[in-house]
Design a protein around this motif. Structure first.
Motif, PDB file in Angstrom:
ATOM      1  N   THR A  32       0.863  -1.182   0.000  1.00  0.00           N
ATOM      2  CA  THR A  32       0.000   0.000   0.000  1.00  0.00           C
ATOM      3  C   THR A  32       0.901   1.235   0.000  1.00  0.00           C
ATOM      4  OG1 THR A  32      -0.116   0.239   2.401  1.00  0.00           O
ATOM      5  CG2 THR A  32      -1.746  -1.224   1.387  1.00  0.00           C
ATOM      6  N   ASN A  33       0.307   2.402  -0.118  1.00  0.00           N
ATOM      7  CA  ASN A  33       1.089   3.644  -0.082  1.00  0.00           C
ATOM      8  C   ASN A  33       1.672   3.902   1.303  1.00  0.00           C
ATOM      9  OD1 ASN A  33       0.617   4.200  -2.771  1.00  0.00           O
ATOM     10  ND2 ASN A  33      -1.239   5.360  -2.340  1.00  0.00           N
ATOM     11  N   ASP A  34       1.031   3.396   2.334  1.00  0.00           N
ATOM     12  CA  ASP A  34       1.477   3.624   3.708  1.00  0.00           C
ATOM     13  C   ASP A  34       2.255   2.408   4.215  1.00  0.00           C
ATOM     14  OD1 ASP A  34       1.744   4.955   6.145  1.00  0.00           O
ATOM     15  OD2 ASP A  34      -0.145   4.165   6.905  1.00  0.00           O
ATOM     16  N   LYS A  35       1.569   1.469   4.807  1.00  0.00           N
ATOM     17  CA  LYS A  35       2.187   0.263   5.351  1.00  0.00           C
ATOM     18  C   LYS A  35       1.606  -0.952   4.632  1.00  0.00           C
ATOM     19  CE  LYS A  35       2.697   2.280   9.921  1.00  0.00           C
ATOM     20  NZ  LYS A  35       2.292   2.203  11.324  1.00  0.00           N
ATOM     21  N   PRO A  36       2.419  -1.974   4.412  1.00  0.00           N
ATOM     22  CA  PRO A  36       1.885  -3.168   3.746  1.00  0.00           C
ATOM     23  C   PRO A  36       0.875  -3.885   4.634  1.00  0.00           C
ATOM     24  CG  PRO A  36       4.162  -3.514   4.431  1.00  0.00           C
ATOM     25  CD  PRO A  36       3.826  -2.098   4.735  1.00  0.00           C
ATOM     26  N   ILE A  37       0.008  -4.637   3.998  1.00  0.00           N
ATOM     27  CA  ILE A  37      -0.973  -5.459   4.699  1.00  0.00           C
ATOM     28  C   ILE A  37      -0.470  -6.902   4.632  1.00  0.00           C
ATOM     29  CG2 ILE A  37      -3.345  -6.308   4.696  1.00  0.00           C
ATOM     30  CD1 ILE A  37      -4.093  -3.633   3.305  1.00  0.00           C
ATOM     31  N   PHE A  38      -0.421  -7.561   5.774  1.00  0.00           N
ATOM     32  CA  PHE A  38       0.067  -8.938   5.857  1.00  0.00           C
ATOM     33  C   PHE A  38      -1.098  -9.866   6.107  1.00  0.00           C
ATOM     34  CE2 PHE A  38       3.388  -6.115   7.442  1.00  0.00           C
ATOM     35  CZ  PHE A  38       4.437  -6.461   6.619  1.00  0.00           C
ATOM     36  N   ILE A  39      -1.107 -10.997   5.386  1.00  0.00           N
ATOM     37  CA  ILE A  39      -2.147 -11.999   5.581  1.00  0.00           C
ATOM     38  C   ILE A  39      -1.470 -13.334   5.813  1.00  0.00           C
ATOM     39  CG2 ILE A  39      -4.099 -13.249   4.579  1.00  0.00           C
ATOM     40  CD1 ILE A  39      -4.611 -10.794   2.819  1.00  0.00           C
TER      41      ILE A  39
END
Length: 68
Positions: free
Chosen positions: A56-63
């Motif tokens: 993402t533009n800010d922080k990545p999303i972890f799944i």
């Protein structure tokens, strides 16, 4: 087990949960990295492995998928 995997995941790499998440992210046309490592800030240089990382533009999303 190989026969079950082909039935359960259509022969795709990963668990049933991973295959389902991969399918959803692909249908939503989201960019993602599959089964990769990422260094978190403050983790003293060690890499953590994640099933999916969505940049993402800010922080990545972890799944991290689990199979119950």
């Amino acid at each position: 087990m190989k026969k079950h995997k082909k039935i359960c995941t259509g022969g795709e790499h990963g668990s049933f949960g991973e295959v389902m998440i991969k399918s959803i992210l692909t249908k939503l046309e989201l960019e993602f990295k599959y089964d990769t490592s990422y260094q978190l800030i403050g983790n003293y240089g060690s890499l953590l492995r994640w099933d999916f990382i969505i940049p993402t533009n800010d922080k990545p999303i972890f799944i991290e998928s689990i199979f119950l």
